[in-house]
Motif scaffolding. Sequence first.
Motif, mmCIF file in Angstrom:
data_model
loop_
_atom_site.group_PDB
_atom_site.id
_atom_site.type_symbol
_atom_site.label_atom_id
_atom_site.label_comp_id
_atom_site.label_asym_id
_atom_site.label_seq_id
_atom_site.Cartn_x
_atom_site.Cartn_y
_atom_site.Cartn_z
ATOM 1 N N VAL A 1 0.704 -0.677 0.158
ATOM 2 C CA VAL A 1 -0.348 0.034 -0.198
ATOM 3 C C VAL A 1 1.092 1.224 -0.259
ATOM 4 O O VAL A 1 0.768 2.639 -0.697
ATOM 5 C CB VAL A 1 -1.242 -0.238 0.524
ATOM 6 N N VAL A 2 2.052 1.524 0.935
ATOM 7 C CA VAL A 2 2.663 2.693 0.954
ATOM 8 C C VAL A 2 3.370 2.743 -0.640
ATOM 9 O O VAL A 2 3.588 3.335 -1.080
ATOM 10 C CB VAL A 2 4.189 2.003 2.048
ATOM 11 N N ASP A 3 3.950 1.827 -1.008
ATOM 12 C CA ASP A 3 3.960 1.460 -2.050
ATOM 13 C C ASP A 3 3.319 2.254 -3.784
ATOM 14 O O ASP A 3 3.404 2.794 -4.555
ATOM 15 C CB ASP A 3 4.911 0.308 -3.410
ATOM 16 N N LEU A 4 1.708 2.515 -2.976
ATOM 17 C CA LEU A 4 1.264 2.409 -4.117
ATOM 18 C C LEU A 4 0.511 3.874 -3.643
ATOM 19 O O LEU A 4 0.713 4.870 -4.618
ATOM 20 C CB LEU A 4 0.124 2.002 -4.202
ATOM 21 N N LEU A 5 0.953 4.315 -2.474
ATOM 22 C CA LEU A 5 0.769 5.875 -2.188
ATOM 23 C C LEU A 5 1.907 6.324 -2.473
ATOM 24 O O LEU A 5 2.221 7.826 -3.079
ATOM 25 C CB LEU A 5 0.520 6.002 -0.907
ATOM 26 N N TYR A 6 3.060 6.157 -2.781
ATOM 27 C CA TYR A 6 3.810 7.008 -3.308
ATOM 28 C C TYR A 6 4.117 7.131 -4.826
ATOM 29 O O TYR A 6 4.021 8.211 -5.006
ATOM 30 C CB TYR A 6 5.732 5.347 -3.120
ATOM 31 N N ALA A 7 3.747 6.296 -5.164
ATOM 32 C CA ALA A 7 3.421 6.202 -7.070
ATOM 33 C C ALA A 7 2.412 6.965 -7.578
ATOM 34 O O ALA A 7 2.670 8.029 -8.383
ATOM 35 C CB ALA A 7 3.062 4.763 -7.673
ATOM 36 N N SER A 8 1.064 7.732 -6.766
ATOM 37 C CA SER A 8 0.001 8.409 -6.269
ATOM 38 C C SER A 8 0.567 9.939 -6.002
ATOM 39 O O SER A 8 0.096 10.412 -6.355
ATOM 40 C CB SER A 8 -0.962 7.905 -5.884
ATOM 41 N N LEU B 1 0.334 9.723 7.873
ATOM 42 C CA LEU B 1 -0.069 9.004 8.253
ATOM 43 C C LEU B 1 -0.442 8.942 9.574
ATOM 44 O O LEU B 1 -0.248 9.603 10.167
ATOM 45 C CB LEU B 1 1.492 7.690 7.958
ATOM 46 N N GLY B 2 -1.552 7.925 10.141
ATOM 47 C CA GLY B 2 -2.144 7.827 11.693
ATOM 48 C C GLY B 2 -0.156 8.004 12.870
ATOM 49 O O GLY B 2 0.207 7.214 12.308
ATOM 50 N N ALA B 3 -1.154 8.208 13.470
ATOM 51 C CA ALA B 3 -0.382 8.179 14.730
ATOM 52 C C ALA B 3 0.775 7.185 15.506
ATOM 53 O O ALA B 3 1.501 7.201 15.529
ATOM 54 C CB ALA B 3 -1.564 8.802 15.847
ATOM 55 N N LYS B 4 0.067 5.767 14.536
ATOM 56 C CA LYS B 4 0.636 4.424 14.873
ATOM 57 C C LYS B 4 1.127 3.920 13.980
ATOM 58 O O LYS B 4 2.249 2.674 14.259
ATOM 59 C CB LYS B 4 -0.196 3.696 15.266
ATOM 60 N N GLU B 5 1.638 4.562 13.532
ATOM 61 C CA GLU B 5 1.774 4.023 11.635
ATOM 62 C C GLU B 5 3.397 4.879 11.713
ATOM 63 O O GLU B 5 4.007 5.647 11.202
ATOM 64 C CB GLU B 5 1.078 4.690 10.842
ATOM 65 N N THR B 6 4.148 4.262 10.245
ATOM 66 C CA THR B 6 5.306 4.788 10.083
ATOM 67 C C THR B 6 5.820 4.099 9.000
ATOM 68 O O THR B 6 5.431 2.896 8.150
ATOM 69 C CB THR B 6 6.209 4.524 11.283
ATOM 70 N N LEU B 7 6.361 5.479 8.464
ATOM 71 C CA LEU B 7 7.563 4.012 7.551
ATOM 72 C C LEU B 7 8.306 3.344 7.427
ATOM 73 O O LEU B 7 9.246 3.651 8.459
ATOM 74 C CB LEU B 7 7.812 5.718 6.175
#
Length: 270
Positions: free
Chosen positions: A225-232, A241-247
């Motif tokens: 999903v992060v790859d999709l967001l990056y490509a977008s 991203l959310g508070a409990k999420e990170t790259l």
Amino acid sequence: MAVSFGNLDELIALINNIYGFNLGGYSRSSLKRRVSRILTVYHIDFTVLKDNLVNSPGFFNKFLAEVTVTVTEMFRDPAYYKALREEITPYLATFPHIKVWSAGCATGEEVYSLAILLNKKGLYNRAFIYGTDINTEVIERAKQGIVDLKKMKIYSDNYLQTASGDSLSEYYTAKYDAAVFHHELRKNILFSTHNLVSDGVFNEFQLITCRNVLIYFDTGLQRQVVDLLYASLALFGFLCLGAKETLAPDKVKDKFRIISKTHNIYQKIA
């Protein structure tokens, strides 16, 4: 009612075969909790659940609404929105056109929050916001632009904490027990269904918010999903991203710059 991991594997295969929807990358512990809740809410056992999914197509949307979790509110985490206004909108102002994607928008509260934020900074008329979710029922509710008036008290308190300097009531009309957002706030918004797991890139954005969605996915699906967001994202666009999420560390090092570690805001640099 208890659900085993073996039950989950059976359920995942059943749903994939019938609906072409793959729950395989969802966090097993989260999925187990959600399915157990469905059995309790509907007073059914696992066998009846499978029967409903096979023989009652309309039940799948209800099932999906429970599994994908649609908890949302306007200006949730006010400090995050304050950071967006103070640290991100000056960058957005340099783009001639601003395209925004709220991925996993549920009933649209985040989308309307972003519209108000951009309006406040004089950027809304050259912006367009896409709100997407996997669930068709919540998207239909989002399109209506109507919120329970009781919720607006909480939302107004959130908005006040962003130090915006105005009142949330300026953006909606109260009708009986509902708040209806003004047409001027809704004119540059489009809601549609989109599956982050199976659907592809559909535009290039200067700002993408995908908050509290990745936490329901396993590590492999998070990367996908992060790859999709990056490509977008457009070059120098922003990902929130959310508070409990990170790259993952390699993503930050090679492709993103950290704008706010506290609020998980990143800028695409390569």
